[in-house]
Design an enzyme around this catalytic site. Structure first.
Site, short mmCIF file in Angstrom:
data_model
loop_
_atom_site.label_atom_id
_atom_site.label_comp_id
_atom_site.label_asym_id
_atom_site.label_seq_id
_atom_site.Cartn_x
_atom_site.Cartn_y
_atom_site.Cartn_z
CG ASP A 290 -2.20 0.80 0.96
OD1 ASP A 290 -2.21 1.63 0.03
OD2 ASP A 290 -3.18 0.61 1.69
CB CYS A 291 0.43 4.56 -1.47
SG CYS A 291 -0.19 3.98 -3.06
#
Length: 869
Positions: A290-291
């Site tokens: 995830d970012c």
């Protein structure tokens, strides 16, 4: 004919917008690059990817490990943006996708939570196909990528979660089946029912792995949260959707989440990534963070001493791609410091490049490849927009109806449309949305049915922080023949990064509903536009509220869908994909408690219909119709004998002692021969009401009690099908169950067990008249029974059925008679036309899979067993 929302390709000489071109490698027109082995399509993907990686320097390699990959200009490999989103339509949330005058918008389906309420796997697959076609069309004009980080397959564990709208609900089976079908719709090139083609239409990604369902609740955020999860809950609640994504859906990517699970960041956990996703499940694709999650566990929770330690830990755990820039910044130094081997970097890149090769990115000019003919005219087509409308209609749930719905199109002359979401547009497309083709608000949809419509918002927004607009709404209601009040939530109340703290309507919305209902002279219809459940128990006690609808966030055509349901042009059949809890639940249960099972000592009531022991406003699976249905079990098992795998504890029992295991004993499924251990259940659905309709058949399983497994679910959904039934007609629904997968329990060690004894199947939700069927799981008693499943066959004659062959049929406890010719009335010498009853027969498992059911086998009241010719 397609609606010409968008115009010609950018190659048109008259189009006054810049021409965008696709990015691709291995251009056949470039002799300097097209002859590389990695461009040779006759070689395997792995060989090609290995060749490409072998030509890169370490400095080049690390810049390909991030979402904004720089590319390798000297090898003719362009830069590529990996991050695009397609949760319920092509979205411009990720930097890989954008809209402009060439393609100003894309089809926006309902929020996933509403599409899930349709309980229609075929619909979910079609939605994926539409989204992937529009994505390819946009890629062909340089506006989108090929890798989409969707869907969200987290279980909607807690009703306050702001991202529940992105999920298919609280049940692991529904989430799993949604995931498999949507992923297949996105990825499959041929669209065949069981496509094995390794090419990809677009690449899909199942996220957020794992036990991620808290964003920001009372100061606890997802970046710092450590989810304490038991092995039991992990195995039977949090992991199944991801396993289904990989094993059944063949998803090409999995995204690890921000949170920790039992102390370890998911993106740094080798057991979760290399061990389970890649090792046990066999992911054919890449694992992405995830970012900025790698940076998060270094900066936010100080999990490692240095950034180099953070990237090394992630790569060694099995991470292949970083949404963010940390791997690009620190991997080279981590290799030079001997914190991670360069071979691990190479393997990560190979996984990434294989996915791009399956997408055709390294096969030359895409216009000469499959999907190269798609363009702007293939986005927002009439068919696509009709499917978005159909998805909204299929998902809408009729929660309550005292006969007020549907409203009469002839009697209703003056309609008041009231509420903060009554004229909603952007609210309807939820989050992770792009720009829709167009909007139809509830107000606009209702105006198509009634000539005189008065609109009053009642509140300036959903927060409804003051009462100043309530009085005009009350006055409008008093003058109308009927009133539709549209209340609910929006992204200011439930969203990514924002969880709710209570379950009630915000601000003065409840007062608005009550005051309007009390003033109304006609029927009041309450429409709830929100993703998560709301405590609307007050409305159930307001006499003038004649009907209540839940419409989720219904997408671009939401207003038209709502109007069609309210005025009876569409008969609702949606079912609630979650439990509607009272406000007391939010007061009692901390969102940070990840336990699913109830604990009376701790006064913890449990979560979701599977374990919740408290009172509900509406049950999971609840949903009404404008017609009425009845159901009958036509064919179902009565006995399921199980066989052991040789050389295990079961086989040590004497074959002459068929009941060596007592009722309630739990057997590890690893010791059972689960091959072909399946059976079918056939259910007849009759429409007894006044109009055509669609019915969702829900199949629940209630396990036997067992001292060997604690924390068994109250009931558990094991099957569902949506079937259309014309007025006065009957349709049959067949569901196939896998004994080891669908009827096993999970113990405290996370091991799956099959319990000996009487199991129960329940047909219908808790709010319906449920049918019950009992069957026994037992150890096979003798060698002659090996491979057989006993089923009860009812005497009803069904068109198109076929009789079992004598060699595949054994009548339990009796000698099999020869087939003979008998009239349909079931005459025989001994019963003198008395009624026949079902006969229990044992069917060889292989034949049971081939033949749906055996309705032409009967047993007469005199015990004579007879067969048709």
């Amino acid at each position: 004919m397609k609606t010409q929302v968008f115009f010609a390709f950018c190659i048109s000489a008259f189009l006054l917008v810049p021409c965008n071109t696709q990015q691709f490698a291995c251009d056949n027109n470039d002799p300097n690059t097209s002859q590389f082995p990695f461009c040779d399509t006759s070689l395997s993907y792995e060989v090609r990817a290995e060749d490409l990686v072998s030509q890169l320097t370490l400095q080049e390699k690390v810049q390909q490990l991030v979402n904004k990959a720089s590319g390798i200009p000297r090898l003719g490999v362009p830069a590529y943006e990996w991050w695009s989103e397609a949760l319920h339509g092509v979205s411009n949330v990720g930097p890989g996708t954008r809209f402009n005058a060439t393609v100003p918008g894309a089809t926006s389906f309902p929020a996933v939570i509403l599409s899930a309420a349709s309980f229609n796997a075929t619909l979910w697959f079609k939605m994926g196909q539409v989204v992937s076609s529009e994505a390819r069309a946009m890629y062909n004009v340089g506006l989108a990528g090929l890798t989409y980080w969707s869907p969200n397959v987290n279980v909607f564990r807690d009703p306050r979660w702001g991202r529940g709208q992105e999920t298919p609900g609280e049940d692991p089976l529904v989430v799993s089946r949604y995931a498999v079908n949507y992923v297949r719709g996105l990825q499959e090139v041929g669209g065949a029912a069981n496509s094995t083609n390794d090419k990809l239409k677009v690449s899909s990604c199942c996220k957020h792995y794992t036990a991620y369902d808290l964003d920001n609740w009372k100061g606890v955020d997802r970046f710092h949260f450590d989810a304490k999860v038991t092995k039991q809950d992990l195995e039977d609640t949090y992991q199944p959707p991801f396993k289904s994504c990989v094993v059944e859906g063949h998803v090409s990517s999995v995204m690890c989440s921000y949170n920790r699970v039992n102390g370890i960041p998911t993106c740094a956990d080798p057991d979760l990534l290399k061990g389970i996703v890649r090792g046990q499940w066999g992911l054919d694709g890449y694992i992405v963070s995830d970012c900025d999650s790698v940076e998060v566990y270094y900066n936010a929770i100080h999990y490692t001493a240095t950034p180099e330690d953070a990237v090394a830990l992630a790569l060694q755990a099995g991470l292949n791609m970083n949404c963010g820039d940390y791997l690009g910044k620190y991997t080279e130094n981590a290799v030079n410091l001997n914190k991670v081997e360069e071979s691990i970097v190479d393997q990560a890149l190979i996984y990434n490049y294989i996915v791009l090769m399956r997408l055709g990115f390294f096969d030359g000019n895409p216009k000469f490849l499959p999907f190269g003919n798609l363009g702007p005219s293939n986005v927002c087509t009439d068919d696509h927009q009709l499917l978005a409308l159909d998805a909204a209609k299929q998902g809408i749930v009729l929660l309550d109806n005292n006969g007020a719905l549907p409203l009469s199109k002839t009697i209703t002359k003056n309609l008041a449309v009231i509420g903060p979401n009554a004229n909603a547009t952007t609210v309807m497309i939820s989050n992770y949305a792009g720009i829709p083709c167009r909007y139809t608000s509830p107000l606009q949809g209702l105006q198509k049915y009634v000539s005189m419509v008065t609109y009053e918002a009642g509140c300036s927004d959903v927060k409804c922080s003051n009462q100043t607009l309530i009085q005009p709404a009350v006055q409008a209601a008093a003058k109308a023949d009927a009133v539709v009040v549209v209340v609910g939530l929006d992204q200011s109340i439930e969203a990514e990064g924002l969880d709710r703290v209570n379950l009630t309507l915000p601000g003065y919305q409840e007062k608005l509903v009550t005051d309007v209902a009390n003033a109304a002279n006609g029927t009041v219809i309450l429409v709830v536009m929100a993703a998560g459940p709301i405590d609307i128990s007050f409305a159930k006690n307001v006499r003038k509220i004649g009907g209540i609808l839940w419409v989720g966030y219904p997408g671009q055509a939401g207003g038209e869908a709502i109007a069609q349901v309210i005025f009876g042009d569409y008969n609702p059949a949606g079912r609630s994909p979650f439990t509607w809890y009272p406000q007391e639940y939010a007061d009692q249960v901390p969102m940070t408690d990840m336990n699913m099972r109830a604990n009376t000592t701790a006064k913890f009531p449990g979560r979701t219909y599977r374990f919740y022991t408290g009172k509900s406003i509406y049950e999971f699976g609840h949903g009404l119709s404008y017609t009425s249905f009845s159901k009958i079990i036509i064919s179902a098992p009565s006995t399921i004998p199980i066989q052991s795998i040789p050389n295990n504890i079961l086989s040590s029992q004497s074959i002459d002692k068929p009941y060596a295991y007592s009722n309630g004993e739990a057997i590890d499924i690893s010791s059972i021969n689960c091959n072909n251990l399946r059976f079918n259940i056939v259910i007849g659905v009759k429409n007894k009401g006044p109009m055509n309709g669609t019915h969702v058949v829900l199949l629940f399983w209630k396990p036997p009690s067992s001292g060997g497994v604690t924390g068994a679910p109250n009931v558990q959904l094991v099957g569902f099908e949506r079937v259309e039934v014309k007025r006065g007609k009957t349709q049959n629904v067949k569901m196939s169950l896998d004994v080891c997968k669908d009827l096993s329990l999970v113990d405290v060690d996370g091991k799956r067990k099959l319990v000996i004894g009487q199991h129960t199947i329940l047909v219908g939700s808790a709010s319906e008249r449920q049918l019950r069927h009992h069957f026994v799981v037992r150890q096979a008693g003798n060698a002659s029974a090996e491979g057989f499943v006993s089923i009860t066959v009812h005497s009803r004659k069904l068109a198109g059925s076929r009789s079992p062959s004598p060699e595949s049929l054994v009548v339990l406890g009796r000698r099999m008679r020869r087939p003979g010719s008998l009239p349909a009335a079931c005459h025989s010498k001994c019963n003198q036309c008395k009624p026949c009853i079902p006969v229990e027969v044992s069917i060889r498992a292989a034949d049971l899979q081939e033949n749906e059911y055996y309705p032409q086998v009967w047993q007469c009241t005199c015990q004579e067993i007879i067969y048709p010719p």
